[in-house]
Design a protein around this motif. Structure first.
Motif: not given
Length: 289
Positions: A240, A243, A248, A250
């Motif tokens: 994981q 950003r 965020d 992602v």
């Protein structure tokens, strides 16, 4: 007495010189299981004599005494989901393979396919800190398997969250071949290669971290490629990322052969716990500026 039992470490990251440095990257109880030196306990009929001798000698060092745990047998290998943490590997050695593949074989231009326009992928990488880069061919993955089956590791480490890292230093440079020219254009050079195996576990996810000694953004810039050797899902231990701009969170689930690039010295990331029944394996290929 440091040579007895396993060596406990708070976690391991790589510096540009490929030297192991200890820092918090996940579980506080991360253990260097692959590098452990296991002691041999003396026969039971000699233990009482040995214990007495050790304790007598220890008195000269300030009344230090050894409890019974000093004389116990080393712990048995850890089994996770039926897989031996210390010994399980993903490859099978093919008949007739006597040595690793050549750099020319691994650098075949057809072995890697970009996920889109390279300039746009680079823009995303440096803005977000992570990008889905493309995929390698099944033929390249077979060459990787032949390499691993015939090439000893330089080090074996534990990263916490039941993750084992099997590292290659200089000898692993041939595995970087498909991306060397691209990295030269970005003024980066090969640093190290390692296999990251996430074993089934009911433990916690890794902690958020960067691949720097102090877990902070570093002026020594590093780009790491992750090549999926097995299919990767959130449920079997996908990585994981946060950003850089938006923060965020992602991940990039994908089939075997997928390639993800991220700025490992800038982008916070963590390995999710593998909740499935089989190990998840990927290859790290790191480049430093």
């Amino acid at each position: 007495f440091a040579d007895l039992g396993v060596t406990k470490m708070p976690g391991v990251v790589h510096d540009p010189a490929n030297k192991k440095e200890e820092t918090q990257v996940g579980s506080e109880d991360a253990v260097n299981k692959g590098g452990a030196v296991k002691s041999q306990s003396p026969p039971s009929d000699q233990q009482s004599t040995l214990k007495s001798s050790v304790n007598d000698s220890a008195k000269l060092l300030g009344n230090l005494r050894m409890d019974d745990s000093f004389f116990e047998e080393p712990p048995a290998p850890v089994i996770q989901g039926g897989y031996n943490f210390d010994e399980w590997q993903w490859w099978k050695k093919r008949e007739g393979i006597s040595g690793p593949p050549t750099k020319e074989q691994l650098a075949n231009p057809t072995s890697f396919e970009w996920a889109g326009d390279r300039a746009e992928l680079e823009k995303t990488l440096f803005a977000d800190g992570v990008v889905q880069l493309g995929r390698v061919s099944e033929e390249w993955l077979q060459l990787l398997e032949d390499f691993c089956a015939t090439t000893p590791f330089n080090d074996v480490l534990s990263l916490g969250c039941e993750r084992r890292e099997d590292g290659y230093s200089a000898c692993g440079e041939v595995l970087a071949a498909p991306w060397v020219k691209w990295m030269e254009e970005l003024k980066h050079a090969y640093s190290y290669v390692s296999l990251i195996t996430a074993f089934p576990t009911d433990g916690d996810d890794q902690g958020w971290h960067r691949d720097t000694p102090d877990n902070k953004e570093s002026s020594d810039h590093q780009i790491t490629l992750m090549i999926y050797i097995t299919d990767v899902r959130v449920s079997n231990g996908a990585t994981q990322f946060r950003r850089i701009a938006s923060k965020d969170e992602v991940s990039f689930p994908g089939p075997r052969g997928s390639v993800v690039a991220f700025e490992s010295s800038r982008t916070q990331h963590r390995g999710l716990a593998n909740r499935e029944g089989a190990p998840r394996v990927l290859l790290y290929v790191a480049f430093d500026d």
